[in-house]
Structure formats: C-alpha cells, structure tokens
Design a protein around this motif. Structure first.
Motif, PDB file in Angstrom:
ATOM      1  N   ILE A 114       2.392  -7.368   2.709  1.00 45.74           N
ATOM      2  CA  ILE A 114       2.458  -6.429   1.584  1.00 45.74           C
ATOM      3  C   ILE A 114       3.898  -5.960   1.395  1.00 45.74           C
ATOM      4  O   ILE A 114       4.524  -5.471   2.332  1.00 45.74           O
ATOM      5  CB  ILE A 114       1.535  -5.217   1.792  1.00 45.74           C
ATOM      6  CG1 ILE A 114       0.077  -5.662   1.955  1.00 45.74           C
ATOM      7  CG2 ILE A 114       1.659  -4.253   0.602  1.00 45.74           C
ATOM      8  CD1 ILE A 114      -0.894  -4.519   2.159  1.00 45.74           C
ATOM      9  N   ASP A 115       4.408  -6.136   0.193  1.00 46.20           N
ATOM     10  CA  ASP A 115       5.720  -5.618  -0.182  1.00 46.20           C
ATOM     11  C   ASP A 115       5.517  -4.444  -1.129  1.00 46.20           C
ATOM     12  O   ASP A 115       4.734  -4.543  -2.083  1.00 46.20           O
ATOM     13  CB  ASP A 115       6.553  -6.704  -0.869  1.00 46.20           C
ATOM     14  CG  ASP A 115       7.002  -7.777   0.103  1.00 46.20           C
ATOM     15  OD1 ASP A 115       8.044  -7.573   0.750  1.00 46.20           O
ATOM     16  OD2 ASP A 115       6.304  -8.799   0.232  1.00 46.20           O
ATOM     17  N   ARG A 116       6.227  -3.360  -0.872  1.00 48.30           N
ATOM     18  CA  ARG A 116       6.093  -2.155  -1.693  1.00 48.30           C
ATOM     19  C   ARG A 116       7.444  -1.793  -2.315  1.00 48.30           C
ATOM     20  O   ARG A 116       8.492  -2.174  -1.790  1.00 48.30           O
ATOM     21  CB  ARG A 116       5.595  -0.985  -0.843  1.00 48.30           C
ATOM     22  CG  ARG A 116       4.201  -1.187  -0.263  1.00 48.30           C
ATOM     23  CD  ARG A 116       3.849  -0.062   0.698  1.00 48.30           C
ATOM     24  NE  ARG A 116       2.548  -0.246   1.318  1.00 48.30           N
ATOM     25  CZ  ARG A 116       1.429   0.332   0.876  1.00 48.30           C
ATOM     26  NH1 ARG A 116       1.472   1.125  -0.175  1.00 48.30           N
ATOM     27  NH2 ARG A 116       0.277   0.116   1.491  1.00 48.30           N
ATOM     28  N   PRO A 117       7.401  -1.035  -3.403  1.00 48.41           N
ATOM     29  CA  PRO A 117       8.648  -0.648  -4.081  1.00 48.41           C
ATOM     30  C   PRO A 117       9.329   0.536  -3.410  1.00 48.41           C
ATOM     31  O   PRO A 117       9.347   1.660  -3.933  1.00 48.41           O
ATOM     32  CB  PRO A 117       8.169  -0.304  -5.487  1.00 48.41           C
ATOM     33  CG  PRO A 117       6.789   0.221  -5.272  1.00 48.41           C
ATOM     34  CD  PRO A 117       6.221  -0.580  -4.130  1.00 48.41           C
ATOM     35  N   GLY A 148       5.696  -2.446  -8.555  1.00 48.45           N
ATOM     36  CA  GLY A 148       4.379  -2.810  -8.049  1.00 48.45           C
ATOM     37  C   GLY A 148       4.381  -3.082  -6.555  1.00 48.45           C
ATOM     38  O   GLY A 148       5.426  -3.367  -5.961  1.00 48.45           O
ATOM     39  N   ALA A 149       3.206  -2.974  -5.959  1.00 50.01           N
ATOM     40  CA  ALA A 149       2.994  -3.470  -4.602  1.00 50.01           C
ATOM     41  C   ALA A 149       2.425  -4.873  -4.713  1.00 50.01           C
ATOM     42  O   ALA A 149       1.587  -5.135  -5.586  1.00 50.01           O
ATOM     43  CB  ALA A 149       2.026  -2.559  -3.845  1.00 50.01           C
ATOM     44  N   LYS A 207       3.040   1.321  -8.836  1.00 51.12           N
ATOM     45  CA  LYS A 207       2.465   1.505 -10.167  1.00 51.12           C
ATOM     46  C   LYS A 207       1.270   0.588 -10.390  1.00 51.12           C
ATOM     47  O   LYS A 207       0.451   0.842 -11.269  1.00 51.12           O
ATOM     48  CB  LYS A 207       3.527   1.251 -11.227  1.00 51.12           C
ATOM     49  CG  LYS A 207       4.671   2.259 -11.168  1.00 51.12           C
ATOM     50  CD  LYS A 207       5.751   1.925 -12.171  1.00 51.12           C
ATOM     51  CE  LYS A 207       6.861   2.963 -12.111  1.00 51.12           C
ATOM     52  NZ  LYS A 207       7.976   2.654 -13.034  1.00 51.12           N
ATOM     53  N   PHE A 208       1.184  -0.489  -9.619  1.00 50.49           N
ATOM     54  CA  PHE A 208       0.056  -1.418  -9.701  1.00 50.49           C
ATOM     55  C   PHE A 208       0.030  -2.219  -8.414  1.00 50.49           C
ATOM     56  O   PHE A 208       0.994  -2.202  -7.625  1.00 50.49           O
ATOM     57  CB  PHE A 208       0.157  -2.350 -10.924  1.00 50.49           C
ATOM     58  CG  PHE A 208       1.412  -3.184 -10.959  1.00 50.49           C
ATOM     59  CD1 PHE A 208       1.458  -4.439 -10.353  1.00 50.49           C
ATOM     60  CD2 PHE A 208       2.558  -2.728 -11.605  1.00 50.49           C
ATOM     61  CE1 PHE A 208       2.609  -5.209 -10.386  1.00 50.49           C
ATOM     62  CE2 PHE A 208       3.719  -3.491 -11.639  1.00 50.49           C
ATOM     63  CZ  PHE A 208       3.748  -4.731 -11.033  1.00 50.49           C
ATOM     64  N   LEU A 209      -1.075  -2.912  -8.178  1.00 51.66           N
ATOM     65  CA  LEU A 209      -1.204  -3.810  -7.033  1.00 51.66           C
ATOM     66  C   LEU A 209      -1.443  -5.212  -7.553  1.00 51.66           C
ATOM     67  O   LEU A 209      -2.377  -5.449  -8.321  1.00 51.66           O
ATOM     68  CB  LEU A 209      -2.365  -3.385  -6.140  1.00 51.66           C
ATOM     69  CG  LEU A 209      -2.756  -4.365  -5.011  1.00 51.66           C
ATOM     70  CD1 LEU A 209      -1.606  -4.586  -4.039  1.00 51.66           C
ATOM     71  CD2 LEU A 209      -4.005  -3.869  -4.280  1.00 51.66           C
TER      72      LEU A 209
END
Length: 201
Positions: free
Chosen positions: A14-17, A53-54, A23-25
């Motif tokens: 999982i990469d996250r901002p 987004g993630a 804001k979305f997956l």
C-alpha cells in the motif's frame, strides 16, 4: 502485508499520499503470469499517489503460491472480494476504484458490482485468446452504466481490442502489443483525469 483468503494468502503493498488522508483508494493487480512490478501498473500507481490517492498493489494468492495460471474464475473472484473487503477496513471512508492488467483486468470487471466500486481500470483487457475471436470475453466487460470502466489496450494486442461501446472509455496505445514496452506517458495522460474525479481534484 498479507491478507488471508479462501484461496490462500495474498500479498499487498500500500502506497499512501504522505501523511494526508487519502482522497480515494485504487486497488490494482497483475496479469496471469506477471507481477505488480509491471511498468504500466507502476505508472498508474505513481499518478494516483500524486493525486492524493492510496494505492494497493495486490499479488493474488495463486501467484503467492508460485503458480502462473489463476485457476477457476469463481475461486479467483471470491478471493479478490475478500481482499477488497479487507482493504476497505484499512482505508476507510473514501471512494474505491479497482483495476488490473490482462487477467487482472478481467477480475476487476467481473467483481466490480459485488465489490461496489466506483470505477474500473482495465489495462490490456484480453478480449479473446490470440487467434480465437469467436471466444469473446466481451460479456465480462461492463457496458457504460453505473460503474465507469476505462480500457487501455495496445493497438497491436493479439488478444483483441474492446470496441467503444464495450466500456465507458476505450483508449488505444499506438504501436504497443499486450505487454507495453513504451507509451507509459500516454497511459498516465488517459488515467489521470479519470482518477481526478474520484479524488475531487
């Protein structure tokens, strides 16, 4: 991370901002014998994270187990729905979109309604086996309707190319076959405005 499913464990990156709430997956997966390191998947991931987004890159259970063939569709789809349900708990309260390349695109389309996603990204959707157009998989695609489906295929894909009426949007990457060797900037151009809608940016 690992997610246990009825078909065995899946592996998920999982990469996250950054520290901001996503804001979305976007949940993405690979083709039959491939992995989540495919350049088109990574280009889409990078674009989505940049937009806030993630992104979850999913290695499905059959690949974790070392197999190249996905096996029965109903088993694969059931495991995918379990993966998506687990990821919803990890990234809550945001729009969910899913996709994949080749076989992964088929899974994303087949499960979209049950997973209650907002949209599907189908990279190199394999419309039929090479040289066998009579064995069409068109019925797996979602016709334009309540779920937006964006298709991106190479112009020389031996697995066929969906027609404009088969999806919300069908995009053709000039000069490319089933596995892209170039055109990643064009894929990002196509996908970015679609992703912006889910993030409200």
């Amino acid at each position: 991370m690992r997610i246990e499913t009825s078909a065995g464990p899946a592996e998920v990156e999982i990469d996250r901002p950054g520290r901001n709430k996503p804001k979305f997956l976007l949940v993405l997966t690979h083709g039959s014998g491939g992995g989540v390191d495919a350049k088109d998947l990574l280009a889409v991931r990078d674009s989505a994270v940049e937009l806030g987004g993630a992104v979850a890159l999913v290695t499905q259970p059959y690949r974790v187990a070392g197999r190249r063939a996905p096996g029965k569709a109903d088993v694969q789809d059931a495991a995918w729905l379990e993966i998506v349900a687990a990821l919803r708990k990890k990234v809550r309260g945001v729009p969910l979109v899913q996709g994949g390349r080749s076989n992964g695109a088929r899974v994303a389309c087949r499960t979209a309604r049950e997973a209650e996603v907002r949209g599907v990204l189908a990279l190199s959707f394999p419309l039929h086996p090479p040289g066998k157009p009579e064995k069409s998989r068109r019925d797996e695609l979602l016709a334009p309707g309540d779920i937006e489906v964006v298709v991106v295929n190479g112009a020389r894909d031996p697995f066929g190319i969906p027609e404009a009426a088969d999806a919300t949007e069908v995009n053709i990457i000039a000069g490319q076959a089933h596995s892209y060797r170039a055109g990643f900037d064009r894929i990002v151009e196509v996908v970015t405005p679609w992703l912006r809608r889910w993030g409200g940016v």
